[in-house]
Design a protein around this motif. Sequence first.
Motif, PDB file in Angstrom:
ATOM      1  N   PRO A   1      -9.286  -6.898   9.719  1.00 46.68           N
ATOM      2  CA  PRO A   1      -8.052  -6.239   9.294  1.00 46.68           C
ATOM      3  C   PRO A   1      -7.083  -6.114  10.468  1.00 46.68           C
ATOM      4  O   PRO A   1      -7.463  -5.677  11.551  1.00 46.68           O
ATOM      5  CB  PRO A   1      -8.538  -4.867   8.814  1.00 46.68           C
ATOM      6  N   ASP A   2      -5.849  -6.513  10.261  1.00 42.86           N
ATOM      7  CA  ASP A   2      -4.847  -6.475  11.333  1.00 42.86           C
ATOM      8  C   ASP A   2      -3.482  -6.196  10.725  1.00 42.86           C
ATOM      9  O   ASP A   2      -2.874  -7.079  10.109  1.00 42.86           O
ATOM     10  CB  ASP A   2      -4.837  -7.815  12.083  1.00 42.86           C
ATOM     11  N   PRO A   3      -2.970  -4.968  10.872  1.00 48.08           N
ATOM     12  CA  PRO A   3      -1.668  -4.629  10.289  1.00 48.08           C
ATOM     13  C   PRO A   3      -0.528  -5.482  10.829  1.00 48.08           C
ATOM     14  O   PRO A   3       0.513  -5.625  10.177  1.00 48.08           O
ATOM     15  CB  PRO A   3      -1.485  -3.149  10.648  1.00 48.08           C
ATOM     16  N   ARG A   4      -0.705  -6.078  12.003  1.00 46.33           N
ATOM     17  CA  ARG A   4       0.349  -6.940  12.559  1.00 46.33           C
ATOM     18  C   ARG A   4       0.574  -8.157  11.680  1.00 46.33           C
ATOM     19  O   ARG A   4       1.721  -8.618  11.511  1.00 46.33           O
ATOM     20  CB  ARG A   4      -0.016  -7.377  13.987  1.00 46.33           C
ATOM     21  N   LEU A   5      -0.511  -8.682  11.120  1.00 49.33           N
ATOM     22  CA  LEU A   5      -0.397  -9.856  10.243  1.00 49.33           C
ATOM     23  C   LEU A   5       0.419  -9.499   8.998  1.00 49.33           C
ATOM     24  O   LEU A   5       1.269 -10.285   8.559  1.00 49.33           O
ATOM     25  CB  LEU A   5      -1.792 -10.338   9.851  1.00 49.33           C
ATOM     26  N   ASN A   6       0.166  -8.321   8.452  1.00 46.83           N
ATOM     27  CA  ASN A   6       0.908  -7.874   7.274  1.00 46.83           C
ATOM     28  C   ASN A   6       2.393  -7.721   7.586  1.00 46.83           C
ATOM     29  O   ASN A   6       3.254  -8.074   6.774  1.00 46.83           O
ATOM     30  CB  ASN A   6       0.349  -6.537   6.765  1.00 46.83           C
TER      31      ASN A   6
ATOM     32  N   LYS B   1     -12.725  -0.081  10.838  1.00 41.66           N
ATOM     33  CA  LYS B   1     -12.879   0.227  12.265  1.00 41.66           C
ATOM     34  C   LYS B   1     -14.020  -0.579  12.875  1.00 41.66           C
ATOM     35  O   LYS B   1     -13.925  -1.078  13.997  1.00 41.66           O
ATOM     36  CB  LYS B   1     -13.165   1.725  12.455  1.00 41.66           C
ATOM     37  N   LEU B   2     -15.105  -0.685  12.109  1.00 43.69           N
ATOM     38  CA  LEU B   2     -16.281  -1.402  12.606  1.00 43.69           C
ATOM     39  C   LEU B   2     -15.969  -2.877  12.842  1.00 43.69           C
ATOM     40  O   LEU B   2     -16.360  -3.447  13.866  1.00 43.69           O
ATOM     41  CB  LEU B   2     -17.439  -1.256  11.621  1.00 43.69           C
ATOM     42  N   ILE B   3     -15.252  -3.498  11.917  1.00 43.21           N
ATOM     43  CA  ILE B   3     -14.913  -4.915  12.059  1.00 43.21           C
ATOM     44  C   ILE B   3     -14.037  -5.135  13.292  1.00 43.21           C
ATOM     45  O   ILE B   3     -14.266  -6.048  14.081  1.00 43.21           O
ATOM     46  CB  ILE B   3     -14.216  -5.447  10.797  1.00 43.21           C
ATOM     47  N   ARG B   4     -13.027  -4.282  13.450  1.00 42.83           N
ATOM     48  CA  ARG B   4     -12.141  -4.427  14.609  1.00 42.83           C
ATOM     49  C   ARG B   4     -12.908  -4.213  15.916  1.00 42.83           C
ATOM     50  O   ARG B   4     -12.696  -4.923  16.896  1.00 42.83           O
ATOM     51  CB  ARG B   4     -10.975  -3.440  14.521  1.00 42.83           C
TER      52      ARG B   4
END
Length: 365
Positions: free
Chosen positions: A47-52, A270-273
């Motif tokens: 998950p990366d809010p920058r991509l969105n 959080k875990l993935i990041r």
Amino acid sequence: MALQCGIVGLPNVGKSTLFNCLSNAKAQSANFPFCTIEPNLGIITVPDPRLNKLAELVQPQNVLPTTVEIVDIAGLVKGASKGEGLGNKFLGNIRTTDAILHVLRCFDDDNIIHVDGSVDPIRDKEVIDMELQLKDLESVVAKRDKISKAARTGDKVAIKELEFFDRLKALLLRGENARKLELDDAEVIMMKELQLLTSKPVLYVCNVDESSVVSGNKYVDEVRKMADSEGARVLVIGASIESDIAEFDDLEERSMFLDDLGLEEAGVAKLIRTAYELLDLHTYFTAGVKEVRAWTVRKGSKAPQAAGVIHTDFEKGFIRAEVMGYNDFVNYGSENAVKEAGKLSVEGKEYIVKDGDIMHFRFNV
């Protein structure tokens, strides 16, 4: 890049439940040891809010996030280093991973069996550590014996290597992990070649009950104290709660459920990041009307290596990279506006990619 984090821990600590929340793969989960035998592999979206945000500005036809591989490895038990509980197979599965997510049970529940009869995350952690250390010691002693023969002939390189192996052997005999050993540049290379189980970076994942998911509990406090002494990171997560969160298809309902729990986001995000960071990775982006995409590179990678992630021809024929910072792109709103503001830089082969760079590559094959 096929870099992997392995989920490890004793049986019945919540590894497979957590893995199921992380990926679409449905690992078997049950209330008895050795439920998981073959490792389960999940390709997990980061998950990366920058991509969105980039997608919002560019309005592309496709949006593609980057991924990380998570492996659910069967529960280890005492004696695994000697082959107990299919130990050799399990330890071999850990060896092929690049980092470890060590799940520790930090909740009380009489309905879920603990292999040692009581909840004690520090004891559980030490059981796993001992098995990994014993297996590493076996590898180190075998390698040391080979090198000692060359060292006895006066070979200076072998003598230096023997000193390294003696220090490493002593460390493991003291019950410490290989990652604690201070290394010079040459020893970093030797350590990497050894692929020792205890040299891998580790994240301690405290699996807690619902009442402890925000503030933790006495077990989490013990784990944090232990992790501080190792310089390791700790993440608190409720695997059973994450299962409930994963059931919500409606984003608004999911958000309401998280609010009720006092959480800003699902723990698995959080875990993935954190797993991505544990693997020492950076993200750069390509942004065009056809596609906005996140790409993965190791920290310290240079521009040609980043280009090679897209296609090997890009690296072979690399000419230059046109680079924009993520914040500049967001502030100015488009590539043209960034150019007009003089914020687009042209970089050569020695440019080290920064996390969040937006890049276009020029190449000739």
